[in-house]
Design an enzyme around this catalytic site. Sequence first.
Site, PDB file in Angstrom:
ATOM      1  N   SER A 231      -4.137  66.197  76.788  1.00 19.34           N
ATOM      2  CA  SER A 231      -5.569  66.261  76.204  1.00 19.34           C
ATOM      3  C   SER A 231      -5.604  67.374  75.653  1.00 19.34           C
ATOM      4  O   SER A 231      -4.902  68.353  75.908  1.00 19.34           O
ATOM      5  CB  SER A 231      -6.655  65.988  77.392  1.00 19.34           C
ATOM      6  OG  SER A 231      -6.486  67.107  78.164  1.00 19.34           O
ATOM      7  N   LYS A 232      -6.651  67.706  75.021  1.00 16.98           N
ATOM      8  CA  LYS A 232      -7.009  69.204  74.284  1.00 16.98           C
ATOM      9  C   LYS A 232      -7.090  70.358  75.548  1.00 16.98           C
ATOM     10  O   LYS A 232      -6.682  71.397  75.456  1.00 16.98           O
ATOM     11  CB  LYS A 232      -8.401  69.063  73.655  1.00 16.98           C
ATOM     12  CG  LYS A 232      -8.595  70.077  72.803  1.00 16.98           C
ATOM     13  CD  LYS A 232      -9.778  69.836  71.954  1.00 16.98           C
ATOM     14  CE  LYS A 232     -11.331  70.201  72.735  1.00 16.98           C
ATOM     15  NZ  LYS A 232     -11.024  71.688  73.478  1.00 16.98           N
TER      16      LYS A 232
END
Length: 505
Positions: free
Chosen positions: A262-263
């Site tokens: 994920s970011k």
Amino acid sequence: MPQRKVRVRFAPSPTGPLHIGGVRTALYNYLFAKKNRGDLILRIEDTDSQRFVQGAEEYIINSFEWLGVSFDEGPHQGGKYGPYRQSERKSLYKQYVDQLLDKGLAYFAFDTAEQLEHKRNEIANFQYDASTRLAMVNSLTLPEKEVQSRIDSGQQYVVRIKIEPNQLISVNDLIRGEVNVNSSVLDDKVLYKSADNLPTYHLANIVDDHLMAITHVIRGEEWLPSTPLHVLLYRYFGWEDTMPAFSHLPLLLKPEGNGKLSKRDGDRLGFPVFPLQWADPATRAIFSGYREEGYLPEALINFLVLLGWNPGNDREILSLNEMISLFSLERCSKSGAKFDYKKSEWFNHQYIQLKSNEEIAHLFYPLLKARKVDTSLDKVIKIVGLVKERINFIDELWDQAAFFFIAPVVYDEKTVKKRWKEDSPEKMQELVVILQEIDDFSVYSVEKVVTSWIESKGYHMGNIMNAFRLALVGESKGPHIFDIIEVLGKEEVVGRLEKAIAELK
Ligand code: GLU
């Protein structure tokens, strides 16, 4: 059936910056298209106006331009299957919805948000499907006349697909093999909304794949649950013969391997998850990109291609042409690929070594300009050749090479203590005299004169050279000292020696 020309598409929704996983998906589509002498289409899936983000499409296009992944058709270059933005194809979808309605394969539903909410509270794991649809407000339960009058009076409705229960839907995934699903697990998905007169993702996606003559759908694993519905839609429309083959790429996993990348992993571990810098138009937050972090596009591509695919041997450095000729979906893996960002640094290092000194010098030059260093390109090329093996990123060149452009202002204390002996000033003074007599200031010539001077005097080679390096560099680092001397030139070398003698005593 005659062999159809291979046509694949990358179909991002412009809801924000392109995630690195999307870059990999596009890359695999590109390689597959080129390998099979087919076409790669860019299609912008922007039917969800709620999630539309200004600038996202441009960002996507700029990213691929930087990466060297080119499209054969798309919103910016056109093509005979256009338009390539779904928002510009709006008028085209309604007729397909009507086809399904006419055949009784879809129906109007008028349930309000409150009614749906009520059902969800009433029935655990409520799903709008064969088991519940007859208890809902739709054209299957209302008299025909009422349906018509509701529509005529402008009441909002959606069109839902009508899925028969207990049917086998089989997806032949080129990476995962046969995936079988019982239709009872699927819900009657919304295909169309009167509120905005727009199809939902599912309908637009398959209608466009059909109209654009797409032969292979290669997309991320997160789309696998939608595929049985898509297969069913092809069946409903009678398009089975030209249904694309599906391939679902493995997930990109966190560097530790536990769960989806994920970011936040990027923020946490300090690596970008976007190809280019992104300035969020709503929050004005700035997210750095691979380009801004000093990655070479070829290195990023090479890193990404191996996250979920392998060439069948342990070769790691592959040119784009090699990737094209070696690529196959059969060599894509089913299991997730760990996003080992340290490896991306290694790739960048390798690609910097593969580039000519001149190319690297051109990338370094603007950084020198920004620091107001006035120098010639020739000199920069030479310096790059001496230090590039020490760096992973272009901007690290400054750290490695600054002393070539700026004489030491301070001398590293520890090095001075260790390497500047009591007799160093006197020896360096002698060296100044020796150097001044040399006409040919090239590496070998200076090296010969200096070493024979040290030997003839019986001096300690290490002591002399260490003090010499300290005077030129200001610390004990740097490439081979005679290479440094050649680049600096006689005047500069002598000047730095005299300065060190005066300052270090
Ligand atoms: N618009 C979808 C996305 O944003 C496309 C998925 C697909 O490739 O079918 O990823």
